[in-house]
Scaffold this motif. Structure first.
Motif, short mmCIF file in Angstrom:
data_model
loop_
_atom_site.label_atom_id
_atom_site.label_comp_id
_atom_site.label_asym_id
_atom_site.label_seq_id
_atom_site.Cartn_x
_atom_site.Cartn_y
_atom_site.Cartn_z
N VAL A 1 41.25 32.86 38.24
CA VAL A 1 41.72 33.79 39.27
C VAL A 1 41.69 33.10 40.64
O VAL A 1 40.69 32.47 40.99
CB VAL A 1 40.84 35.07 39.32
CG1 VAL A 1 41.40 36.04 40.36
CG2 VAL A 1 40.77 35.72 37.94
N ARG A 2 42.79 33.18 41.37
CA ARG A 2 42.86 32.68 42.74
C ARG A 2 43.50 33.76 43.62
O ARG A 2 44.34 34.53 43.17
CB ARG A 2 43.70 31.40 42.81
CG ARG A 2 43.11 30.21 42.08
CD ARG A 2 41.92 29.63 42.82
NE ARG A 2 41.47 28.38 42.20
CZ ARG A 2 40.63 28.28 41.20
NH1 ARG A 2 40.14 29.40 40.66
NH2 ARG A 2 40.25 27.11 40.73
N LYS A 3 43.09 33.77 44.89
CA LYS A 3 43.61 34.76 45.83
C LYS A 3 44.19 34.04 47.04
O LYS A 3 43.65 33.03 47.49
CB LYS A 3 42.48 35.70 46.26
CG LYS A 3 42.95 36.94 47.00
CD LYS A 3 41.78 37.92 47.18
CE LYS A 3 42.27 39.23 47.78
NZ LYS A 3 41.19 40.23 47.87
N GLU B 1 32.34 35.05 41.90
CA GLU B 1 32.21 35.00 40.44
C GLU B 1 32.31 36.37 39.79
O GLU B 1 32.98 36.54 38.77
CB GLU B 1 30.87 34.33 40.10
CG GLU B 1 30.83 33.80 38.68
CD GLU B 1 29.59 32.96 38.42
OE1 GLU B 1 29.01 33.12 37.33
OE2 GLU B 1 29.19 32.19 39.32
N GLU B 2 31.64 37.35 40.37
CA GLU B 2 31.67 38.71 39.80
C GLU B 2 33.08 39.28 39.81
O GLU B 2 33.53 39.89 38.84
CB GLU B 2 30.75 39.65 40.59
CG GLU B 2 29.31 39.65 40.10
CD GLU B 2 28.48 40.70 40.82
OE1 GLU B 2 29.04 41.75 41.20
OE2 GLU B 2 27.27 40.47 40.99
N GLU B 3 33.76 39.06 40.92
CA GLU B 3 35.13 39.57 41.06
C GLU B 3 36.06 38.87 40.07
O GLU B 3 36.92 39.50 39.46
CB GLU B 3 35.61 39.33 42.50
CG GLU B 3 36.94 40.00 42.83
CD GLU B 3 37.34 39.78 44.28
OE1 GLU B 3 38.50 40.08 44.61
OE2 GLU B 3 36.49 39.30 45.08
N ARG C 1 35.61 40.30 36.62
CA ARG C 1 36.21 41.63 36.52
C ARG C 1 37.74 41.53 36.32
O ARG C 1 38.32 42.20 35.47
CB ARG C 1 35.89 42.42 37.78
CG ARG C 1 36.19 43.92 37.66
CD ARG C 1 35.59 44.72 38.81
NE ARG C 1 36.19 44.39 40.10
CZ ARG C 1 35.57 43.75 41.07
NH1 ARG C 1 34.31 43.36 40.91
NH2 ARG C 1 36.19 43.49 42.21
N TYR C 2 38.36 40.67 37.11
CA TYR C 2 39.81 40.47 36.96
C TYR C 2 40.15 39.83 35.62
O TYR C 2 41.13 40.18 34.96
CB TYR C 2 40.34 39.60 38.10
CG TYR C 2 40.65 40.35 39.37
CD1 TYR C 2 41.66 41.31 39.41
CD2 TYR C 2 39.94 40.10 40.54
CE1 TYR C 2 41.96 42.00 40.58
CE2 TYR C 2 40.23 40.79 41.72
CZ TYR C 2 41.24 41.73 41.73
OH TYR C 2 41.53 42.42 42.89
N ALA C 3 39.32 38.88 35.20
CA ALA C 3 39.57 38.20 33.93
C ALA C 3 39.51 39.18 32.76
O ALA C 3 40.33 39.11 31.84
CB ALA C 3 38.54 37.08 33.73
#
Length: 390
Positions: A82-84, A97-99, A102-104
């Motif tokens: 995940v990248r933003k 890491e937590e975020e 969650r997205y994964a």
């Protein structure tokens, strides 16, 4: 492809989730590049293994692009990265890491499935020919963790040492590219490429010996293989492929110089290809053949100026008849093709590379006059053959 097969590929394949990426951003993975649309969130069905991600943001109208930014990843089955998008830095950044977890999980539950474009599996074979020696250890060895590969971080690459005409042109192109100067918080470390000396120096050696060492770089190759690659030839080839991909797709000038250094080193050997390292040189010929074949094909088919980004490194001068590559190939082809004894596979791939360059670029290396004398068609130093009446 039926629905069950597609679902299986989605579940087993890796995925990239990109959040908040602006429209018109050019984004690529391996040999595939596309423009980001309004509903784009990433890529699914990616085969496990090493991949190169690269992107270039644009202005609002999609007519001007920033310098390319890229990074290698080594993906496991079903892995989600995940990248933003960071608006201030205009680049993709990691999320906490937590975020990310969650997205994964949401990606694995197919919540983002309709927003993820499929990896074009028909092009995976082409990517493998360009990256078959790149392993996780190769990536970890060269690329700093969390670092980006970008010309933005390479302002002094062209300032040191002599330059060819092409490199002078690249230097000028870089100066005129309006590249923003990063502040200290954005500066990234360069890649940890192996240092390859341009000239061999040996303390206490007489000039005649130094001349011999620089005419045949076999001893330098052997030294580097032991000292820097632990005797593993494939690590050297992996670095060659890493540099080529970072150069051509990521538009890194630093990578171009490393690719050139490795190519020059290998082409500068005269004893190794015919004796101790014929297997390495066979693999090298095959790697270089696939690289140049891809580069030539890309140059012929990619008519989208935007897709090439702001710095077109593969310009006419790179493959011109007087380029460094042409001169190196000429010497190496003569060495192999005129050798009394040579490995059969090395001979085959050398001939294939020679034919590719002759048919695609019109390069002329040698011409046989029928009497066993070889010369270049336009070589002013070619011998004058006088026919007698005998």
């Amino acid at each position: 492809m039926d629905a069950d097969t597609a679902l299986e590929l989605v579940k087993k394949g890796a995925a990239l989730l990109f959040l908040d990426v602006p429209q018109h951003t050019l984004l690529g993975i391996d040999t595939q590049m596309f423009s980001v649309g309004p509903n784009f969130k990433g890529i699914k069905m990616i085969p496990p293994g090493p991949h190169f991600i690269y992107y270039s943001s644009s202005n609002r109208g999609g007519s001007e692009f920033s310098p390319m930014i890229g990074f290698f990843v080594d993906l496991n089955p079903s892995e989600v990265i995940v990248r933003k998008w960071n608006i201030q830095e205009e680049r993709l950044v990691k999320v906490p890491e937590e975020e990310e977890e969650r997205y994964a999980q949401a990606v694995r539950s197919l919540e983002f499935d309709k927003y993820l474009g499929p990896y074009t599996l028909s092009q995976f074979g082409e990517w493998k020919t360009l990256s078959n020696y790149i392993t996780k250890s190769v990536v970890e060895r060269i690329e700093p963790i969390g670092a980006d590969i970008s010309v933005i971080h390479e302002p002094d690459v062209l300032e040191n040492g002599p330059k060819t005409a092409m490199e002078e042109a690249l230097s000028e192109q870089l100066r005129n590219a309006n590249i923003p100067q990063s502040d200290d918080t954005l500066k990234k470390r360069g890649c940890y490429y192996t240092k390859i000396p341009r000239l061999i120096k040996k303390k206490g050696a007489i000039s005649q010996d130094l001349t011999s060492l620089n005419l045949d770089k076999t001893s330098l190759l052997e030294s580097l293989l032991v000292k820097d690659y632990g005797g593993n030839e494939d690590l050297l080839l992996g670095e060659l492929q890493f540099a080529f991909i970072a150069f051509l797709m990521g538009q890194s000038l630093e990578a171009f110089f490393q690719w050139k250094a490795i190519v020059s080193l290998l082409f500068g050997c005269t004893d190794a290809p015919l004796h101790s390292r014929s297997r390495l040189f066979t693999k090298f010929m095959k790697v270089l053949y696939n690289q140049l074949k891809y580069a030539l094909h890309k140059g012929q088919t990619d008519n989208n100026a935007g897709a090439k980004g702001p710095l077109t490194l593969l310009d006419d001068s790179f493959l011109s008849a007087d380029s460094f590559l042409q001169h190196l190939c000429k010497e190496f082809f003569s060495l192999v093709l005129e050798a009394p004894v040579v490995d059969g596979d090395l001979l085959t791939w050398t001939r294939s590379l020679k034919e590719l360059l002759e048919t695609s670029l019109g390069w002329v290396f040698q011409q046989n006059n029928g009497d066993g004398v070889f010369y270049e068609e336009d070589d002013e130093f070619a011998p004058v053959v006088v026919m007698t009446d005998e």
